[in-house]
Motif scaffolding. Structure first.
Motif, PDB file in Angstrom:
ATOM      1  N   ALA A   9      48.466 -16.314   1.878  1.00  0.00           N
ATOM      2  CA  ALA A   9      47.584 -16.539   3.007  1.00  0.00           C
ATOM      3  C   ALA A   9      46.839 -17.874   2.850  1.00  0.00           C
ATOM      4  O   ALA A   9      46.688 -18.633   3.816  1.00  0.00           O
ATOM      5  CB  ALA A   9      46.596 -15.394   3.150  1.00  0.00           C
ATOM      6  N   VAL A  10      46.404 -18.173   1.629  1.00  0.00           N
ATOM      7  CA  VAL A  10      45.706 -19.433   1.376  1.00  0.00           C
ATOM      8  C   VAL A  10      46.661 -20.609   1.615  1.00  0.00           C
ATOM      9  O   VAL A  10      46.316 -21.603   2.254  1.00  0.00           O
ATOM     10  CB  VAL A  10      45.133 -19.464  -0.059  1.00  0.00           C
ATOM     11  CG1 VAL A  10      44.652 -20.844  -0.425  1.00  0.00           C
ATOM     12  CG2 VAL A  10      43.990 -18.460  -0.176  1.00  0.00           C
ATOM     13  N   ARG A  13      47.161 -21.361   5.246  1.00  0.00           N
ATOM     14  CA  ARG A  13      46.023 -22.056   5.845  1.00  0.00           C
ATOM     15  C   ARG A  13      45.973 -23.518   5.417  1.00  0.00           C
ATOM     16  O   ARG A  13      45.486 -24.365   6.154  1.00  0.00           O
ATOM     17  CB  ARG A  13      44.715 -21.370   5.442  1.00  0.00           C
ATOM     18  CG  ARG A  13      44.443 -20.148   6.266  1.00  0.00           C
ATOM     19  CD  ARG A  13      43.054 -19.604   5.999  1.00  0.00           C
ATOM     20  NE  ARG A  13      43.226 -18.208   5.639  1.00  0.00           N
ATOM     21  CZ  ARG A  13      42.720 -17.608   4.582  1.00  0.00           C
ATOM     22  NH1 ARG A  13      41.957 -18.268   3.752  1.00  0.00           N
ATOM     23  NH2 ARG A  13      42.941 -16.352   4.351  1.00  0.00           N
ATOM     24  N   ALA A  17      46.121 -27.927   7.458  1.00  0.00           N
ATOM     25  CA  ALA A  17      45.124 -28.895   6.990  1.00  0.00           C
ATOM     26  C   ALA A  17      45.815 -30.105   6.373  1.00  0.00           C
ATOM     27  O   ALA A  17      45.437 -31.252   6.623  1.00  0.00           O
ATOM     28  CB  ALA A  17      44.174 -28.245   5.990  1.00  0.00           C
TER      29      ALA A  17
END
Length: 193
Positions: A9-10, A13, A17
């Motif tokens: 999940a990290v 994300r 970015a």
């Protein structure tokens, strides 16, 4: 949520970015080259400019009229400008315009290497001590010349050849009347009667 699910999940994300950061870096590099939007910008000056080899004509304007706000057909109009020579010794030999019957050049017309020559016009501020000056006047204007209109003026140099510059009427050097104070002619500025 288990540790492997948390790490996944990290990472998911971080991908947008990282892509966004990469796009910012890539776009920032666009203006770092030799061809940019600002490479063709010129100084914010009122007058026309042009080059004949290493001789530059800069900020060429007709002096603001001493009578009225425009030049009438048949009148004379002095020029204000700077001639700059970065090449070999030269000389201003002729000035012409299809909008004038003739042009008069008086004063210094020699333009030695690495010097400047200032045409002062009739309403120009006093020149600095040691400043080289020439007077250039267009005589017998063939039509009315009003502010906002430019006329072609050709400058001919002995060595550099010629350059034609679009020349407007320059700014009015006289201060404007304050709001409510009497304007020239006895009328009150600012709309009062």
């Amino acid at each position: 949520m288990s540790r492997p699910q948390h790490l996944k999940a990290v990472r998911l994300r971080l991908i947008p970015a990282a892509l966004g950061l990469g796009a910012v870096v890539a776009l920032a590099g666009c203006s770092a080259g030799q061809i940019t939007e600002t490479d063709t910008q010129v100084a914010a000056v009122n007058g026309g400019s042009g080059d004949a080899k290493q001789v530059a004509v800069r900020n060429a304007t007709l002096s603001f009229p001493t009578e009225g706000a425009f030049y009438r057909a048949g009148s004379s109009a002095p020029l204000e400008l700077v001639l700059s020579n970065e090449g070999p010794n030269d000389k201003l030999v002729q000035v012409t315009s299809p909008y004038a019957a003739s042009a008069q050049v008086s004063g210094i017309s020699d333009l030695p290497s690495r010097t400047a020559l200032h045409a002062t016009g009739s309403s120009a501020q006093p020149t600095s001590a040691g400043q080289r000056t020439v007077q250039i006047t267009l005589n017998g204007l063939k039509q009315d010349i009003t502010p906002g209109v430019t006329i072609p003026v050709t400058f001919v140099f002995a060595q550099a050849g010629q350059v034609t510059v679009q020349v407007p009427i320059g700014e009015d050097h006289n201060p404007r009347p304050e709001h409510g104070s009497p304007a020239p002619g006895g009328h009150q500025a600012g709309g009062g009667h």
